[in-house]
Scaffold this motif. Structure first.
Motif, PDB file in Angstrom:
ATOM      1  N   GLN A  38       0.804  -1.213   0.000  1.00 49.12           N
ATOM      2  CA  GLN A  38       0.000   0.000   0.000  1.00 49.12           C
ATOM      3  C   GLN A  38       0.843   1.271   0.000  1.00 49.12           C
ATOM      4  O   GLN A  38       0.332   2.354  -0.258  1.00 49.12           O
ATOM      5  CB  GLN A  38      -0.912   0.012   1.225  1.00 49.12           C
ATOM      6  N   ARG A  39       2.131   1.146   0.320  1.00 48.81           N
ATOM      7  CA  ARG A  39       3.012   2.315   0.436  1.00 48.81           C
ATOM      8  C   ARG A  39       2.377   3.317   1.403  1.00 48.81           C
ATOM      9  O   ARG A  39       2.391   4.528   1.186  1.00 48.81           O
ATOM     10  CB  ARG A  39       3.258   2.967  -0.922  1.00 48.81           C
ATOM     11  N   SER A  40       1.821   2.763   2.471  1.00 49.60           N
ATOM     12  CA  SER A  40       1.081   3.572   3.443  1.00 49.60           C
ATOM     13  C   SER A  40       1.951   3.791   4.672  1.00 49.60           C
ATOM     14  O   SER A  40       1.892   3.034   5.633  1.00 49.60           O
ATOM     15  CB  SER A  40      -0.223   2.849   3.830  1.00 49.60           C
ATOM     16  N   TYR A  41       2.765   4.814   4.621  1.00 48.31           N
ATOM     17  CA  TYR A  41       3.673   5.121   5.731  1.00 48.31           C
ATOM     18  C   TYR A  41       3.208   6.391   6.428  1.00 48.31           C
ATOM     19  O   TYR A  41       2.752   7.333   5.794  1.00 48.31           O
ATOM     20  CB  TYR A  41       5.100   5.316   5.203  1.00 48.31           C
ATOM     21  N   ARG A  42       3.306   6.386   7.729  1.00 48.80           N
ATOM     22  CA  ARG A  42       2.990   7.597   8.485  1.00 48.80           C
ATOM     23  C   ARG A  42       4.091   7.839   9.507  1.00 48.80           C
ATOM     24  O   ARG A  42       4.716   6.912  10.004  1.00 48.80           O
ATOM     25  CB  ARG A  42       1.625   7.502   9.149  1.00 48.80           C
ATOM     26  N   GLU A  43       4.304   9.091   9.769  1.00 39.99           N
ATOM     27  CA  GLU A  43       5.408   9.522  10.620  1.00 39.99           C
ATOM     28  C   GLU A  43       5.013   9.457  12.090  1.00 39.99           C
ATOM     29  O   GLU A  43       3.886   9.789  12.466  1.00 39.99           O
ATOM     30  CB  GLU A  43       5.783  10.958  10.240  1.00 39.99           C
ATOM     31  N   LEU A  44       5.924   8.994  12.935  1.00 38.59           N
ATOM     32  CA  LEU A  44       5.665   9.028  14.371  1.00 38.59           C
ATOM     33  C   LEU A  44       5.542  10.476  14.845  1.00 38.59           C
ATOM     34  O   LEU A  44       6.003  11.408  14.180  1.00 38.59           O
ATOM     35  CB  LEU A  44       6.769   8.289  15.134  1.00 38.59           C
ATOM     36  N   ASP A  45       4.930  10.650  15.987  1.00 40.48           N
ATOM     37  CA  ASP A  45       4.742  11.982  16.552  1.00 40.48           C
ATOM     38  C   ASP A  45       6.043  12.423  17.217  1.00 40.48           C
ATOM     39  O   ASP A  45       6.336  12.037  18.350  1.00 40.48           O
ATOM     40  CB  ASP A  45       3.589  11.957  17.559  1.00 40.48           C
ATOM     41  N   LYS A  46       6.805  13.238  16.520  1.00 38.60           N
ATOM     42  CA  LYS A  46       8.113  13.643  17.059  1.00 38.60           C
ATOM     43  C   LYS A  46       7.964  14.485  18.320  1.00 38.60           C
ATOM     44  O   LYS A  46       8.819  14.437  19.210  1.00 38.60           O
ATOM     45  CB  LYS A  46       8.897  14.412  15.987  1.00 38.60           C
ATOM     46  N   ALA A  47       6.865  15.227  18.404  1.00 43.50           N
ATOM     47  CA  ALA A  47       6.663  16.058  19.593  1.00 43.50           C
ATOM     48  C   ALA A  47       6.394  15.197  20.826  1.00 43.50           C
ATOM     49  O   ALA A  47       6.641  15.622  21.963  1.00 43.50           O
ATOM     50  CB  ALA A  47       5.506  17.024  19.360  1.00 43.50           C
ATOM     51  N   ASP A  48       5.885  13.997  20.598  1.00 45.62           N
ATOM     52  CA  ASP A  48       5.570  13.103  21.713  1.00 45.62           C
ATOM     53  C   ASP A  48       6.779  12.266  22.138  1.00 45.62           C
ATOM     54  O   ASP A  48       6.786  11.678  23.214  1.00 45.62           O
ATOM     55  CB  ASP A  48       4.418  12.166  21.313  1.00 45.62           C
ATOM     56  N   ALA A  49       7.785  12.219  21.269  1.00 43.57           N
ATOM     57  CA  ALA A  49       8.943  11.365  21.554  1.00 43.57           C
ATOM     58  C   ALA A  49       9.816  11.967  22.650  1.00 43.57           C
ATOM     59  O   ALA A  49      10.110  13.167  22.643  1.00 43.57           O
ATOM     60  CB  ALA A  49       9.765  11.162  20.291  1.00 43.57           C
ATOM     61  N   GLU A  50      10.217  11.116  23.589  1.00 38.95           N
ATOM     62  CA  GLU A  50      11.171  11.529  24.618  1.00 38.95           C
ATOM     63  C   GLU A  50      12.571  11.237  24.105  1.00 38.95           C
ATOM     64  O   GLU A  50      12.981  10.085  24.012  1.00 38.95           O
ATOM     65  CB  GLU A  50      10.899  10.782  25.933  1.00 38.95           C
ATOM     66  N   LEU A  51      13.273  12.285  23.767  1.00 40.86           N
ATOM     67  CA  LEU A  51      14.582  12.106  23.145  1.00 40.86           C
ATOM     68  C   LEU A  51      15.694  11.946  24.168  1.00 40.86           C
ATOM     69  O   LEU A  51      16.806  11.543  23.815  1.00 40.86           O
ATOM     70  CB  LEU A  51      14.874  13.296  22.217  1.00 40.86           C
ATOM     71  N   GLY A  52      15.427  12.261  25.421  1.00 38.29           N
ATOM     72  CA  GLY A  52      16.453  12.066  26.445  1.00 38.29           C
ATOM     73  C   GLY A  52      17.659  12.941  26.197  1.00 38.29           C
ATOM     74  O   GLY A  52      17.579  14.015  25.601  1.00 38.29           O
ATOM     75  N   SER A  53      18.797  12.491  26.630  1.00 40.14           N
ATOM     76  CA  SER A  53      20.029  13.265  26.435  1.00 40.14           C
ATOM     77  C   SER A  53      20.889  12.575  25.396  1.00 40.14           C
ATOM     78  O   SER A  53      21.273  11.419  25.553  1.00 40.14           O
ATOM     79  CB  SER A  53      20.797  13.374  27.757  1.00 40.14           C
TER      80      SER A  53
END
Length: 929
Positions: free
Chosen positions: A807-822
């Motif tokens: 399907q080529r159905s890709y969606r991006e994760l919510d970067k604002a919700d990601a905890e990037l840590g240090s």
């Protein structure tokens, strides 16, 4: 249970119904008796179904039907026993038995102490419904057989599926894992290994046609596979399929080669599951898009009907979300998710939902998945995955090739890139880097230099000794596909289509009106950005894969589509791009010294390629436009020696199409940029351009975002020029290409086509790239060419263009919700810019490639956002995912040993009832809770 009315579709589209007439007013009694005798329905045995009736009516005479009803189902009969059962003399009966065996209503073997030939009246599935579909000439003459098999493998299970225990209870087929996925599993048992069955039937193998593929193809839902040789009959069944003209004998080595080819294509190994643990009669290599056996678990959402004892598990630390396991998973169990911690998930990696199963709840049509072939091809969880893969139009496995590069596995990294992009060296130089715009690392400091790493990897392609030429992965056992396919235009879309068709086993012919391949890559992008040798190196690889290139041929002028059809071409991919330019429609634009961008750039490129003198450039050059092409024109003019280059555009600086990087490079070349101005007229002196009058642009787009400029006619400036180049758009030059065709043209004179398949109103003509979308970037055209190759393959093989394709159905994760840590804040690596080389040769590439040390440093900055997730409730334990992973990140575990319990079909009712009782208790207990 009849669902969806008389078509008996069981919520799926009722394909093949046109092959089934209504029941006659006076059905033949012998055929009615045969239907009742042979059906394997547990319930409703007295119900006369049209597809059963007409199949038996076309397969048997009344005399043959009367004989068959006197034989017991699945009880072997020697000739002597058959004579006793039927009362027919042996001299008449034996040829009758052989005749109906040839048709497929009987099978035979020699499985008795005397090794005497014996005939068996099989059940319908697996059995006679399949055998009737294993000879194409027979299916062409009797298409009702295709519908018979399609329904007989589904209808009888519509009620029973939730009651089937692990192991399948002697019903249908059973998944057997890829051998190397479990070869070191010390808890495995013999029947779980392909080699066990090959050893058991040593020397008795035959490759036969796949009845599922043939049935689906006859009804218009083929998947593009060649149907020959995919099913491996073993033991006496091998003799049966060969002697009845359904297959050919093969060696053990040939069988292993077929299994390997099947795994390469993502086909599931299955064994027959109706004779207990000591006997099978075939090992099949099944494509879930057509397979009726896999449908029993996928349509009804009841994996017990198929799955092996194994479940796939992902090591998230090793997984890089390349998506290979997802693309190949037949059950839709593997999908792309994330491995970054989520704020919403309380600082943990999100938990992913599992498919509901019928173990503890009532199960009916509302729980089924009639669209499973498409739904199983959705690649990404709703929560999203790595932004780089999502943002790329071709959905390249960025995270994957960065990891491979970090490990020094450059050839493997190049191979992974070419899964989706056959022109990595080109894109590493000119891509607009949407992957970098989306990169999560940009929330920490700067995005990963993805394109620079890709450019480094792709340097391998520029040397014939290190270039990567993919192996063919063709869904065909013997030989290449012979259908002739014409690709018109050797730009990025055409090259991509040629690459992926060649990889699939075709020898496409590319017609290019120019003297060199590449289209606008060659004639529209200056050599200092993209060297012509880079393009040629990528094309050499496509040529080595089997594509043929014919230069200097304009289809529509030198040869027509009709003539090409007469030459045997079965499909056409039209990817001629936007080769023309546009003028502004202002006074004076027809003066000498006025041109459009594509003509200007083409003239320079042609002279440089021919080694002739480049056309003289004016002393004062004005470029009208604000896109990257306008930048290319301005920088080219400056490098050709123009004393003054002015570039003026409608847009303000913050919304002009050209990238910040491109603008900065133009300004470093001395180009002067003025924003917010539109051309009013070209000033002319003695018939020659002398300048351009511009008027202030007060608005470019209207409230709905549509291009609708407005001007202050009183606010004007005059810019002197002796050469004016308009770079305000491109046009399509069809010539005589489409004369006599049904192809429709739409907005911008572009071809109208299906947005998924790219098929036009002329069924054998497909389009792609700029000629369909209007001017876009090379990576967009590359992605379109790949999808067109899928469609064209299916079209020329007589299959469906839509069902079961990724399907080529890709969606991006919510970067604002990601905890990037240090994370460390290591700076982004920058390639060296060789200004001295630039001065010596202004049209040679002067931006160098990253060093190996820089690549290691840059790839270490990747946050590793994505990971594959496996739903154990959907996994059928085929092990195909393990064959695609380059990171040893996914493995099979033997968690369901009960799924390897094989019982005889005759014992299915007790097995069903026992499991049904346990299930009902769970349902009742669950209600009380």
């Amino acid at each position: 249970m009849i669902i969806n009315g008389p078509g008996i579709s069981y919520t799926e589209p009722d394909i093949g119904s046109e092959f089934v007439p209504e029941l006659p007013d006076n059905p033949r009694p012998s055929i009615v008796a045969l239907c009742k005798h042979c059906t394997n329905r547990i319930l409703g045995k007295d119900e006369l179904l049209p597809y059963e009736y007409w199949s038996f009516a076309e397969a048997a005479t009344d005399e043959q039907a009367d004989m068959l009803v006197k034989l017991k189902v699945r009880v072997p009969c020697t000739l002597e026993a058959a004579v006793k059962a039927t009362g027919i003399p042996p001299e008449k009966l034996e040829p009758m038995l052989d005749e109906v065996s040839y048709v497929g209503l009987l099978e035979y073997n020699w499985e008795n102490p005397q090794h005497e030939k014996q005939w068996v009246l099989p059940m319908l599935v697996p059995g006679s419904a399949e055998f009737l579909n294993m000879r194409w000439s027979q299916l062409e003459e009797h298409p009702v057989f295709a519908k018979f098999f399609e329904q007989a493998s589904k209808g009888p299970l519509s009620r029973a599926t939730p009651l089937v225990p692990p192991g399948g209870a002697g019903i249908g087929m059973h998944v057997i894992p890829v051998e190397r996925a479990i070869e070191h599993e010390n808890q495995s048992i013999s029947i779980e290994h392909i080699k066990h069955w090959l050893d058991k039937y040593d020397g008795k193998y035959a490759a036969s046609a796949c009845s599922c593929r043939m049935s689906r193809q006859r009804m218009g839902e083929g998947c593009g596979d060649d149907f020959n040789d995919w099913c491996i009959a073993v033991g006496d069944m091998a003799d049966y399929v060969v002697e009845t003209n359904r297959g050919r004998y093969i060696t053990r080595e040939e069988a292993l080669e077929i299994f390997q080819r099947a795994e390469d294509n993502g086909f599931v190994h299955q064994i027959t599951n109706i004779d207990g643990e000591h006997k099978i009669f075939a090992i099949c290599n099944c494509n879930v898009n057509v397979c009726y056996a896999l449908r029993t678990s996928q349509l009804f959402n009841t994996p017990n009907l198929s799955r092996s004892a194994y479940v796939a598990h992902v090591d998230a630390k090793s997984c890089v979300a390349c998506g290979r396991c997802v693309e190949v998973c037949p059950a839709g169990a593997a999908k792309l998710g994330q491995k970054l911690c989520s704020k919403k998930a309380g600082g943990k990696v999100p938990e992913y939902p599992r498919q509901e199963l019928p173990d503890t709840v009532k199960w009916g049509p509302e729980k089924w998945s009639p669209n499973y072939r498409n739904d199983n091809r959705i690649e990404t969880h709703e929560g999203g995955t790595a932004p780089c893969k999502t943002a790329c139009p071709a959905h390249i496995a960025v995270q994957g090739y960065l990891k491979l590069a970090s490990q020094g596995r450059y050839q493997e990294a190049l191979a992974l890139i070419k899964r989706e992009n056959p022109l990595p060296a080109v894109c590493g130089r000119i891509c607009n880097r949407r992957c970098e715009d989306a990169c999560t690392r940009g929330r920490v400091d700067e995005a990963i230099a993805i394109d620079e790493v890709k450019k480094f990897i792709a340097q391998l392609d520029l040397d014939a000794s290190t270039r990567y030429i993919p192996s063919q992965v063709r869904p065909k056992v013997e030989g290449d596909f012979t259908e002739k396919i014409a690709i018109i235009g050797a730009g990025p879309a055409g090259l991509s289509c040629a690459f992926y068709l060649a990889e699939r086993g075709y020898k496409p012919v590319v017609f290019e009106r120019g003297a060199r391949p590449g289209g606008m890559l060659t004639y529209g992008i200056p050599a200092y950005k993209l060297g012509k040798d880079v393009i040629q190196a990528e094309v050499d690889i496509i040529e080595a894969m089997g594509a043929e290139f014919r230069y200097g041929v304009e289809v529509g002028r030198d040869v027509t589509l009709a003539q090409l059809r007469e030459q045997g071409f079965k499909a056409f991919y039209v990817a001629i791009g936007c080769q023309g330019g546009r003028l502004a429609g202002v006074p004076g634009e027809d003066a000498e010294g006025v041109s459009v961008a594509v003509d200007f750039l083409r003239g320079v490129a042609e002279a440089q390629l021919a080694g002739t003198e480049v056309p003289a450039v004016g002393r004062r050059v004005v470029v009208v436009g604000g896109g990257n092409v306008a930048i290319d024109v301005a920088r080219t003019a400056a490098r050709l020696g123009a004393a003054n280059v002015d570039m003026l555009c409608l847009e303000t600086r913050d919304i002009m199409p050209a990238s910040n990087e491109e603008v900065a490079e133009a300004e470093s070349d001395g180009v002067r940029l003025s924003c917010g101005w539109g051309p009013a007229e070209v000033l002319v002196r003695d018939g020659h351009a002398a300048g351009v009058r511009f008027k202030r642009c007060t608005r470019v787009f209207d409230e709905d975002g549509r291009f609708s400029p407005e001007y202050d006619e009183a606010d004007t400036i005059d810019v002197e020029a002796d050469q004016v180049v308009f770079s305000i758009g491109q046009s399509i030059e069809w010539g005589g290409l489409l004369e006599g065709s049904a192809v429709e043209l739409g907005r911008g004179n572009g071809a109208v086509a299906d947005p998924k398949t790219y098929q036009t109103a002329e069924p054998d003509i497909f389009v792609g790239g700029d000629v369909y979308t209007g001017p876009k970037f090379a990576i967009d055209a590359i992605a379109a060419g790949h999808e067109a190759a899928v469609s064209i393959h299916r079209f020329v093989q007589g299959g469906t263009l839509t069902i079961g394709r990724n399907q080529r159905s890709y969606r991006e994760l919510d970067k604002a919700d990601a905890e990037l840590g240090s994370y460390d804040t290591a700076s982004r690596q920058q390639p060296e810019i060789d200004h001295e080389a630039e001065k010596r040769a202004p049209f040679s590439e002067y931006v160098r490639t990253l060093t190996e040390e820089q690549v290691r440093a840059e790839t270490a900055r990747c946050l590793g956002c994505g990971a594959s997730i496996v739903d154990p409730n959907k996994c059928i334990g085929c092990g195909l995912c393990t064959t695609k992973c380059a990171f040893d990140a996914i493995h099979l575990r033997r968690e369901r040993p009960e799924c390897s319990v094989m019982v005889k079909s005759e014992n299915k009712v007790p097995a069903l009832l026992k499991y049904a009782a346990k299930r009902q208790a769970k349902i009742m207990f669950g209600r009380k809770r």
